[in-house]
Motif scaffolding. Structure first.
Motif, short mmCIF file in Angstrom:
data_model
loop_
_atom_site.label_atom_id
_atom_site.label_comp_id
_atom_site.label_asym_id
_atom_site.label_seq_id
_atom_site.Cartn_x
_atom_site.Cartn_y
_atom_site.Cartn_z
N HIS A 51 0.83 -1.21 0.00
CA HIS A 51 0.00 0.00 0.00
C HIS A 51 0.87 1.27 0.00
O HIS A 51 0.83 2.06 0.96
N PRO A 52 1.63 1.47 -1.09
CA PRO A 52 2.49 2.67 -1.16
C PRO A 52 1.65 3.93 -1.26
O PRO A 52 0.49 3.90 -1.65
N ASP A 53 2.26 5.05 -0.90
CA ASP A 53 1.58 6.34 -1.03
C ASP A 53 1.53 6.77 -2.49
O ASP A 53 0.59 7.43 -2.92
N LEU A 54 2.58 6.39 -3.24
CA LEU A 54 2.68 6.78 -4.65
C LEU A 54 3.31 5.65 -5.44
O LEU A 54 4.23 4.99 -4.96
N VAL A 55 2.79 5.44 -6.66
CA VAL A 55 3.39 4.49 -7.59
C VAL A 55 3.88 5.28 -8.80
O VAL A 55 3.11 5.98 -9.44
N LEU A 56 5.19 5.21 -9.06
CA LEU A 56 5.77 5.78 -10.28
C LEU A 56 5.74 4.63 -11.28
O LEU A 56 6.48 3.66 -11.15
N LEU A 57 4.83 4.72 -12.23
CA LEU A 57 4.49 3.59 -13.08
C LEU A 57 4.82 3.83 -14.55
O LEU A 57 4.23 4.70 -15.19
N ASP A 58 5.76 3.04 -15.06
CA ASP A 58 6.11 3.11 -16.48
C ASP A 58 4.95 2.53 -17.28
O ASP A 58 4.38 1.50 -16.90
N VAL A 59 4.58 3.18 -18.37
CA VAL A 59 3.48 2.68 -19.20
C VAL A 59 3.91 1.45 -19.98
O VAL A 59 3.18 0.46 -20.08
N MET A 60 5.13 1.48 -20.53
CA MET A 60 5.59 0.40 -21.40
C MET A 60 6.47 -0.58 -20.64
O MET A 60 7.68 -0.42 -20.58
N LEU A 61 5.83 -1.59 -20.07
CA LEU A 61 6.54 -2.64 -19.35
C LEU A 61 6.54 -3.90 -20.20
O LEU A 61 5.67 -4.08 -21.06
N PRO A 62 7.48 -4.82 -19.97
CA PRO A 62 7.58 -5.99 -20.84
C PRO A 62 6.40 -6.96 -20.79
O PRO A 62 6.14 -7.64 -21.76
N VAL A 82 -4.06 5.42 -3.09
CA VAL A 82 -2.74 5.26 -3.70
C VAL A 82 -2.67 6.17 -4.92
O VAL A 82 -3.49 6.08 -5.82
N ARG A 83 -1.69 7.07 -4.94
CA ARG A 83 -1.51 7.99 -6.06
C ARG A 83 -0.69 7.28 -7.14
O ARG A 83 0.24 6.53 -6.82
N ILE A 84 -1.03 7.55 -8.40
CA ILE A 84 -0.32 6.92 -9.52
C ILE A 84 0.18 8.01 -10.47
O ILE A 84 -0.60 8.83 -10.94
N LEU A 85 1.48 7.99 -10.70
CA LEU A 85 2.10 8.89 -11.68
C LEU A 85 2.61 8.03 -12.83
O LEU A 85 3.54 7.24 -12.66
N LEU A 86 1.95 8.14 -13.99
CA LEU A 86 2.37 7.39 -15.16
C LEU A 86 3.56 8.08 -15.82
O LEU A 86 3.61 9.31 -15.89
N MET A 87 4.50 7.27 -16.30
CA MET A 87 5.68 7.78 -16.99
C MET A 87 5.79 7.07 -18.33
O MET A 87 5.68 5.85 -18.39
N THR A 88 5.98 7.85 -19.40
CA THR A 88 6.13 7.21 -20.70
C THR A 88 6.97 8.04 -21.65
O THR A 88 6.99 9.26 -21.57
N ALA A 89 7.65 7.34 -22.54
CA ALA A 89 8.42 8.02 -23.58
C ALA A 89 7.47 8.53 -24.67
O ALA A 89 7.84 9.39 -25.45
N ARG A 90 6.26 8.00 -24.69
CA ARG A 90 5.25 8.46 -25.64
C ARG A 90 4.39 9.51 -24.95
O ARG A 90 3.32 9.21 -24.45
N GLY A 91 4.88 10.73 -24.92
CA GLY A 91 4.22 11.77 -24.15
C GLY A 91 3.18 12.57 -24.89
O GLY A 91 2.99 13.74 -24.60
N SER A 92 2.50 11.95 -25.85
CA SER A 92 1.51 12.69 -26.63
C SER A 92 0.29 13.05 -25.78
O SER A 92 0.03 12.45 -24.74
#
Length: 131
Positions: A51-62, A82-92
């Protein structure tokens, strides 16, 4: 919440080692307690268990996409805080809208500036200036 009771926990779900190590270092330096998962497999179970306070979550995982993980976390009422911050190289704009529609609290395009990430994390965790 009691002041200084515990460090906010941040779960980093990122398959690229160099990015994950940088995020881990930054989160530690900012006073958070980071943990890492290198794939999406088992992410939901780990989020439920820790139960983290924040998840730094990559969009493109294997194996499982960050979008799927985000959607599943949002479907679990016990994880509503739980807060979620999505991270992606496809930043459109389309990717950003999709992530936010699935329940992400924030979205950041890679590569990102350290300060940009810091500001977004502070916003999501409601951290003040620490005074």
């Amino acid at each position: 919440m009691a002041d200084g009771a515990r460090k906010p926990r941040v779960l980093i779900i990122e398959d690229e080692d160099n990015i994950a190590l940088a995020l881990d270092f930054l989160m530690s330096r900012e006073g958070f307690e980071p943990a890492r998962l290198a794939t999406g497999a088992g992410a939901i179970e780990r989020i439920r268990r820790e139960h983290p306070d924040l998840v730094l979550l990559d969009v493109m995982l294997p194996d499982v996409s960050g979008y799927e993980i985000c959607q599943e976390v949002r479907a679990d009422a016990d994880l509503a805080d739980v807060r979620i911050l999505l991270m992606t190289a496809r930043g459109s704009a389309l990717e950003r809208r999709k992530g936010l529609a699935l329940g992400a609290d924030g979205f950041i395009a890679k590569p990102f500036e350290i300060n940009e990430l810091r500001v977004e994390v502070q916003r999501l965790l409601g951290a003040g200036d620490g005074g």
